[in-house]
Design an enzyme around this catalytic site. Structure first.
Site, PDB file in Angstrom:
ATOM      1  N   HIS A 101      12.574  -5.204  16.274  1.00  0.00           N
ATOM      2  CA  HIS A 101      12.052  -3.950  16.824  1.00  0.00           C
ATOM      3  C   HIS A 101      12.712  -3.647  18.176  1.00  0.00           C
ATOM      4  CE1 HIS A 101       8.989  -1.109  18.326  1.00  0.00           C
ATOM      5  NE2 HIS A 101       8.649  -0.949  17.060  1.00  0.00           N
ATOM      6  N   TYR A 116       1.916   7.260  19.504  1.00  0.00           N
ATOM      7  CA  TYR A 116       1.573   6.892  20.879  1.00  0.00           C
ATOM      8  C   TYR A 116       0.149   7.361  21.170  1.00  0.00           C
ATOM      9  CZ  TYR A 116       6.618   6.195  21.571  1.00  0.00           C
ATOM     10  OH  TYR A 116       7.918   5.769  21.477  1.00  0.00           O
ATOM     11  N   ASP A 149       2.319   3.223  14.660  1.00  0.00           N
ATOM     12  CA  ASP A 149       1.231   4.081  15.138  1.00  0.00           C
ATOM     13  C   ASP A 149       1.793   5.190  16.024  1.00  0.00           C
ATOM     14  OD1 ASP A 149      -1.244   3.290  14.231  1.00  0.00           O
ATOM     15  OD2 ASP A 149      -1.999   2.733  16.200  1.00  0.00           O
TER      16      ASP A 149
END
Length: 224
Positions: A190, A70, A68
């Site tokens: 991640h 920010y 997504d």
């Protein structure tokens, strides 16, 4: 947004022309247009397709997948993991810079904009290209994922010797369409503080990407 009105770099417009004609994209365009009218949405409209605009289809050497944009003020700039210059670095980007320093032995530029990578052929692509302010995930499952899947599929099918860097399970799942016989896929946890210590740090994606590009006779990326 109609197919003719889409402002996106010309080679991508050609590569993705079929997507712009599909019903899902018409619905997505209507949803996004209404959101910009009725709410605060990031990034600014001119930056929605910035990842594509800075990195033409035939120039892509590396793809880094995010999820997504920010959702905070002045952060999202159309490039995944990046923020506008002079904006404090988010935790994941701090960890990306730490890994660059460890992996390559260089001090990275602390400017978080990352357009310097995009202009060298790094497609910094979020799965979802817009988001409502202070509402993470608010524009998921509206059609953006289908659109960005199509972009990845086109690169996989029509190009070769691209490095795909997939951080975290979301990116790994999105990378399922990549033809690994033609491309080099790097996977790790991640860079978020929640997972960076479980395998992101020490994964050396930047040197591995450059080694592969060099081996294929392609220009290396200056990860600064």
């Amino acid at each position: 947004m109609t197919p003719k009105s889409i402002r996106i770099e010309s080679s991508w417009k050609e590569a993705l022309k079929d997507e712009f004609e599909k019903p899902y994209f018409t619905e997505l365009a209507g949803f996004v247009k209404e959101q910009y009218k009725s709410a605060k949405v990031f990034p600014p409209p001119k930056d929605i397709f910035r990842a594509f605009d800075l990195c033409p289809f035939d120039k892509v050497k590396v793809v880094i997948l995010g999820q997504d944009p920010y959702h905070g003020e002045r952060q999202a700039n159309g490039l995944c993991f990046a923020v506008h210059e002079a904006v404090p670095l988010p935790p994941s980007l701090k960890n990306i810079f730490k890994e660059i320093e460890s992996d390559l032995g260089v001090k990275p530029n602390r400017n978080g904009d990352l357009s310097r990578w995009a202009k060298q052929g790094v497609l910094l692509l979020n799965a979802t290209l817009t988001v409502r302010a202070s509402s993470p995930g608010s524009h998921q499952k509206k059609g953006w994922e289908e659109f960005t899947d199509a972009a990845i599929r086109k690169l996989s099918e029509e190009r070769e010797h691209i490095v795909f860097i997939l951080w975290g399970n979301y990116a790994k799942n999105k990378g399922a369409v990549i033809d690994r016989s033609k491309h080099y896929v790097l996977e790790s946890p991640h860079p978020s503080p929640f997972s960076a210590d479980s395998g992101f740090f020490g994964s050396k994606p930047f040197s591995k990407a450059n080694e592969y590009l060099k081996e294929k006779g392609l220009g290396e990326i200056e990860w600064r």
